[in-house]
Design an enzyme around this catalytic site. Structure first.
Site, mmCIF file in Angstrom:
data_model
loop_
_atom_site.group_PDB
_atom_site.id
_atom_site.type_symbol
_atom_site.label_atom_id
_atom_site.label_comp_id
_atom_site.label_asym_id
_atom_site.label_seq_id
_atom_site.Cartn_x
_atom_site.Cartn_y
_atom_site.Cartn_z
ATOM 1 N N GLU A 281 -10.017 6.355 2.265
ATOM 2 C CA GLU A 281 -10.490 5.637 3.453
ATOM 3 C C GLU A 281 -10.496 6.595 4.629
ATOM 4 O OE1 GLU A 281 -9.238 1.837 6.344
ATOM 5 O OE2 GLU A 281 -8.067 2.304 4.547
ATOM 6 N N GLU B 215 0.835 -1.188 0.000
ATOM 7 C CA GLU B 215 0.000 0.000 0.000
ATOM 8 C C GLU B 215 0.880 1.253 0.000
ATOM 9 O OE1 GLU B 215 -2.814 -0.319 3.269
ATOM 10 O OE2 GLU B 215 -2.678 -2.507 3.196
#
Length: 406
Positions: free
Chosen positions: A323, A213
């Site tokens: 997010e 990520e």
């Protein structure tokens, strides 16, 4: 006042261990564990630089960085560059002029054969909810449920809200994306907001999930401020025992001496004004098999293929988007992206453009069959598109709490 500080530190450490479900034998033992963690994370520098934003940047010899504490990397030979040329043709339309910078550059640079690492402080650890898992995501708070679209329940978010695009059911060897930079407002100190890409492999709902990520986040709990910061993350077992943010555990090998992973990045986009973004390119080297990270024109380093199981060969799913985490995800005003919905468009809503994937033939191409995932679109939403200037892109984000977000 100075004499009272050790007692305060001991009390805080004991409290943190209680929150983590661990009963320390003594306060002294707890304090020793904090100091031991700091020794493991902070390597002896050849030079240190005080950044205007409060960070201390340590220039650590490349062979002494945290990565080599990993048991699989004890005898690893550092590779300084990938076998392929990692350059990506970027589109500069609708982006304000001027390079992305990091604040610490104002006061110096790290010498050759060193890597810049943000120094972790005692205060950083004391802010964390768990000393034993410092720098790691909690498995119960991971995004594993997001990876199984059919099981998504908009009423069960585990505190997380997403507005993302994804592609799966193929073999992927990397991705390229240009991510709009913002500084979203965070309601509570332990909330966070981010924009990132995920490269994943393995069963989505198990401890076998592998991820890589990268992106930017605002995470006061880790850094003690609300600066927008570059970050990376990885796990080889579904966020259980392996992996961490940035360089807080062994794994990622940094080769670049100019960019601090975990460092503040600027300038930041202005609502209705100049827009800034950052290009992130991750690609599995067809020769050495490692996953190389490039940010803008800087090759930062790589995740060795040996630390993964499923992703030692390839990835099976890639996601891009935003997010937000809050204890009360449905009723938080923590912003995602710019804090505005996608309908507002360019210079007002956050975007990720030039979205590409790397296929089994090592070709870079636009993704096919992209799915959009948004648990509660009245809180945070996502929209995709394609044009000749931006290629495949998404707008994403939102304000969180509002009359329609319940």
């Amino acid at each position: 006042m100075a004499a009272a500080r050790p007692c305060l530190v001991v009390a805080l450490v004991v409290f943190l261990f209680f929150l983590d479900g661990v009963a320390p034998e003594t306060a002294a033992t707890s304090r020793r564990q904090v100091r031991s963690l700091l020794r493991r994370i902070n390597k002896d520098p050849l030079k240190s630089i005080q950044s205007p934003d409060g960070d201390v940047i340590d220039c650590v010899h490349i062979s002494k960085q945290p990565a080599f504490d990993h048991p699989l990397l004890k005898n690893h030979t550092v590779l300084m560059r990938p076998s392929y040329h990692p350059g990506v043709q970027l589109d500069d339309s609708n982006v304000a002029p001027g390079p992305i910078t990091q604040t610490w550059h104002q006061n110096g640079n790290c010498p050759d054969n060193t890597v810049p690492i943000r120094r972790t402080t005692e205060e950083d650890i004391l802010r964390a909810s768990s000393v034993g898992r410092y720098g790691m995501k909690m498995p119960s708070r991971s995004i594993r449920n997001l990876f199984s679209v059919s099981s998504l329940d908009p009423n069960v978010t585990n505190g997380h809200q997403h507005a993302v695009a994804s592609v799966d059911d193929d073999k992927f060897y990397g991705t390229n994306a240009t991510i709009n930079l913002w500084q979203p407002m965070i309601e509570r100190a332990n909330d966070f907001s981010l924009a990132q890409l995920w490269i994943t492999g393995g069963p989505y709902d198990s401890n076998e999930l592998n991820t890589i990520e990268a992106g930017w986040h605002v995470l006061q709990q880790w850094y003690g401020d609300n600066n927008t910061r570059l970050f990376i993350y990885w796990t080889a077992d579904g966020y259980n025992k392996t992996g961490c943010y940035n360089l807080w555990c062994p794994g990622f090998i940094q080769t670049n001496n100019q960019i601090v992973i975990g460092g503040s990045i600027s300038p930041i986009s202005i609502y209705g004004g100049p827009q800034y973004d950052i290009n992130i390119f991750i690609r599995k080297d067809p020769k050495d098999g490692n996953w190389w990270l490039q940010v803008e024109n800087y090759v930062l380093g790589y995740w060795p293929s040996s630390i993964f199981s499923y992703m030692a060969d390839n990835a099976s799913r890639i996601l891009w988007g935003g997010e937000v985490y809050s204890h009360d995800a449905g009723q938080t005003s923590t912003q995602m992206g710019s804090g505005h919905f996608v309908e507002e468009g360019l210079s007002r809503a956050a975007y990720i453009k030039n979205i590409q994937v790397i296929d089994s033939s090592n070709n870079t191409k636009s993704p096919n069959g992209m799915d959009l995932i948004q648990e509660q679109p009245n809180c945070y939403n996502v929209q995709s598109g394609n044009n000749s200037d931006w290629g495949t892109y998404i707008y994403f984000g939102g304000p969180g709490k509002n009359p329609n977000c319940q």
